[in-house]
Design an enzyme around this catalytic site. Sequence first.
Site, PDB file in Angstrom:
ATOM      1  N   ASP A  63      16.907 -16.687 -17.210  1.00  0.00           N
ATOM      2  CA  ASP A  63      16.153 -17.781 -17.420  1.00  0.00           C
ATOM      3  C   ASP A  63      16.965 -18.826 -18.470  1.00  0.00           C
ATOM      4  O   ASP A  63      17.891 -18.117 -19.571  1.00  0.00           O
ATOM      5  CB  ASP A  63      14.753 -17.716 -17.893  1.00  0.00           C
ATOM      6  N   THR A  96      15.437 -25.076 -16.082  1.00  0.00           N
ATOM      7  CA  THR A  96      15.938 -24.977 -18.012  1.00  0.00           C
ATOM      8  C   THR A  96      17.276 -25.325 -17.144  1.00  0.00           C
ATOM      9  O   THR A  96      17.884 -26.223 -17.983  1.00  0.00           O
ATOM     10  CB  THR A  96      15.263 -23.889 -18.473  1.00  0.00           C
ATOM     11  N   THR A  97      18.047 -24.173 -16.270  1.00  0.00           N
ATOM     12  CA  THR A  97      19.346 -24.358 -16.266  1.00  0.00           C
ATOM     13  C   THR A  97      19.996 -25.450 -16.147  1.00  0.00           C
ATOM     14  O   THR A  97      20.373 -26.093 -15.864  1.00  0.00           O
ATOM     15  CB  THR A  97      20.021 -22.827 -15.494  1.00  0.00           C
ATOM     16  N   ASP A 394       6.980 -18.458 -14.985  1.00  0.00           N
ATOM     17  CA  ASP A 394       8.098 -19.632 -14.238  1.00  0.00           C
ATOM     18  C   ASP A 394       6.823 -20.171 -12.541  1.00  0.00           C
ATOM     19  O   ASP A 394       7.201 -21.210 -12.680  1.00  0.00           O
ATOM     20  CB  ASP A 394       8.916 -19.506 -14.144  1.00  0.00           C
TER      21      ASP A 394
END
Length: 553
Positions: A63, A96-97, A394
């Site tokens: 994550d 997020t990445t 998530d």
Amino acid sequence: MSQFLQPTILLLREGTDTSQGRAQIVSNINAVQAVADVVKSTLGPRGMDKMIQTGPKVTISNDGATILNLLEVVHPAARVLVDIAKSQDDEVGDGTTSTTLLAAELLKEAKPFIEEGIHPQIVIQGYRKALELALEKLEGFSINISRDAPEEKRDTLLKCAQTALNSKLLANTKQFFSELVVSAVEKLDPNILDRDLIGIKNVTGGSVTDSFLVDGVAFKKTFSYAGFEQQPKRFENPKICLLNLELELKSEKENAEIRIEKPEEYQQIVDAEWALIYEKLDIIVKAGAQIVLSKLPIGDLATQYFADRNIFCAGRVPQEDLLRVQKATGGQIQTTVNGLNPETFGTCGLFEEVQVGAERYNLFKNCPQSRTATIVLRGGAEQFIQEAERSLNDAIMIVRRCFKANKIVAGGGAIELELSRYLRHYARSVTGKTQYIVNSFAKALEVIPRTIAENAGLNSIEIMNKLRQRHAQGGEEGRWYGVDINGASGVCDTHSSFVWEPSLVKRNALCSATEAACAILSIDETVKNPKSDQDTKMKPRGQPGRPPMGMRR
């Protein structure tokens, strides 16, 4: 000659480090690139995990927000990436990445312009124009699912949850957990969708597929005194009393002083204390409570007292669990028993205490007042369960966003390539420097499908050429083509393959990444107070024996 000498003007304290100009902007871009390189290999269904050791604690995760937070980045410009990853995680729960990589790629594309002398504000203006066009087109490409039948909408939510779990540790069991996630979100009030009403409890042991969903509230059995085993462990439609009150005899303080003239006076003090605790217990029993929960301790005297009267009790209940029970059962937390009446009690369809692995759990099912759910997560290693919990969080956030936004797009890099194609086409219609900057924004969008292909072990150049060819055809036929990590060709229609994501995730990622890139490009000077260096030396961050990650190149 003295009149020609210019006096020295000191604006900053001696030893202050200042860096400014074009070199400072390039230095900040390099620092951001170093951060992005850390999380780059985690993107996509075949992304790798990172093991991060902070003291005795070891975290295994892919994550982006978790990794960046644990790295303790100290470079001030690189900290911006950490902040946008956290913002993306808090807002939509996933992507997020992607946000981090997109921001870094935008800065990488802007670097040649800065080095050639183009003013940063011109680059910023071009990026914002490109963002405006991309968001407008994204809205047009989004597929509305609000008019779908309930069965079709639920199937769409399942596909979105599976897409979110594709790149996580639970990818091999995504069908099982997507069902749990969607069922848990469906328990919530559709007008509120309060994330706090979905609890996740970790129980070590067993297979990951032994995890189950509780239609209500579940929490681990709290510390209990003798007499607890004599209490009943199952009730139907019980009256639940919620307290923020101690039900035990308090020991005297070490420095307490009591002056008495006769031994009988001390006995009177003891008797009064016992009378007070018995009075509280009698009030609770007479009010008709069958289950008593308290945030504060319930002592051995009260435990045995309740056991003798077939009442279940639990003290030291965690604050978050007590609040969830309050919302689910409709009860009110009382700070005193004076005036206690059944109207303040909550209720549920069924209460029982069950054995889950090596732990015992209290389950409150079929709660009528508020809709809530709890996922009891099983697994082997503690690190595995923690990463599984982050993965489920998530997926829950993604399904919640689908419920609210009701719009989806195809994943696998398809939407990024389609937006890139559109922006390249638009760039041909404008002149001047804006043409190059919009074209660079379009090129930066391709980092998502390219990285997904690289992390899957595919030939990214070949895959990108195939995808550009498909998208250049235009229309519905080629719009949704993205990276296929399973097929021989490496590309497929990701919409037909049910790789779906909420459009809100993409929208938020584009906005956050562009704003972060523009913020870093607008910084042309860094002033470092020498006092901050002293504070860093006195309170070093990171793991002992290893310098903190400065992210300088």
